[in-house]
Design a protein around this motif. Structure first.
Motif, short mmCIF file in Angstrom:
data_model
loop_
_atom_site.label_atom_id
_atom_site.label_comp_id
_atom_site.label_asym_id
_atom_site.label_seq_id
_atom_site.Cartn_x
_atom_site.Cartn_y
_atom_site.Cartn_z
N GLY A 63 35.51 87.98 54.44
CA GLY A 63 34.19 88.32 54.96
C GLY A 63 34.15 88.35 56.47
O GLY A 63 33.30 89.00 57.07
N ILE A 64 35.07 87.63 57.12
CA ILE A 64 35.16 87.65 58.58
C ILE A 64 35.71 89.01 58.97
O ILE A 64 36.80 89.38 58.56
N ARG A 65 34.94 89.76 59.73
CA ARG A 65 35.32 91.14 60.02
C ARG A 65 34.62 91.66 61.26
O ARG A 65 33.69 91.05 61.76
N GLU A 66 35.07 92.80 61.70
CA GLU A 66 34.40 93.55 62.76
C GLU A 66 33.85 94.81 62.12
O GLU A 66 34.53 95.46 61.31
N VAL A 67 32.62 95.14 62.47
CA VAL A 67 31.98 96.35 61.96
C VAL A 67 31.69 97.24 63.16
O VAL A 67 30.97 96.84 64.07
#
Length: 193
Positions: free
Chosen positions: A36-40
């Motif tokens: 879930g840790i991400r860059e959008v």
């Protein structure tokens, strides 16, 4: 709901970093899964809207009350999202409808599968995705975000047209059923009598 302006938004407003969540008035410094840790990455028009929304604020939660407190999910759904969904006659949903819309739109495009997973916060579908180094190339991701914007604009234009048609239909229906509106002309057969 847990995005903080100074920690999770890039200086050009084109990339959001998701590392925490807001739940029941508490900021939780973790997500449901490690993926879930991400860059959008955002398209330029969404980045411009975000920059305008943030204004002169430099810290604090992106979405907050007038006092800077965390917005509660239930209140936001009841006061904002659900009335909007009712207005456009869409099935009621939670905030995940935005994520699902983006994923659906990405599936319709020719966006690389690894990038779809990266933006969605899903685990890699294949072991080889761990070796794709293009995801570390922000310029590459921003280019795809711009390509995504073109299709999004088309879909939003269709939605706006549908809303306009629905409002016009309701307006005409109200006008036609008003007591002082023009009645329908008598049928042609009645003129001969």
């Amino acid at each position: 709901m847990g995005l903080e302006i100074d920690k999770h938004i890039s200086s050009d407003f084109r990339t959001l970093t998701v590392t925490q969540k807001a739940k029941r008035g508490i900021i939780q410094p973790y997500l449901k899964t490690k993926n879930g840790i991400r860059e959008v990455d955002l398209c330029p028009s969404l980045a411009a809207m975000l920059k305008e929304y943030v204004g002169l604020r430099t810290s604090g939660l992106l979405f907050c009350t007038s006092t800077g407190a965390q917005l509660l999910r239930a209140n936001t759904l009841q006061d904002s999202l659900h009335p909007i969904l009712d207005e456009i006659k869409h099935v009621k949903g939670d905030f995940n409808i935005f994520r699902r819309f983006r994923i659906t739109h990405l599936e319709k495009s020719d966006c690389p599968e690894a990038l779809k997973h990266f933006w969605s916060g899903h685990a890699p579908a294949h072991v080889s995705e761990r070796y794709v180094k293009l995801l570390n190339d922000r310029a590459y991701r921003l280019d795809w975000a711009e390509r995504w914007e073109l299709g999004l604009c088309f879909q939003l234009a269709n939605l706006a047209y549908w809303i306009w048609c629905e409002k016009l239909r309701n307006l005409l229906k109200r006008w036609w059923t008003r007591g002082d509106s023009n009645p329908r002309p008598p049928r042609c057969e009645q003129w001969g009598k």
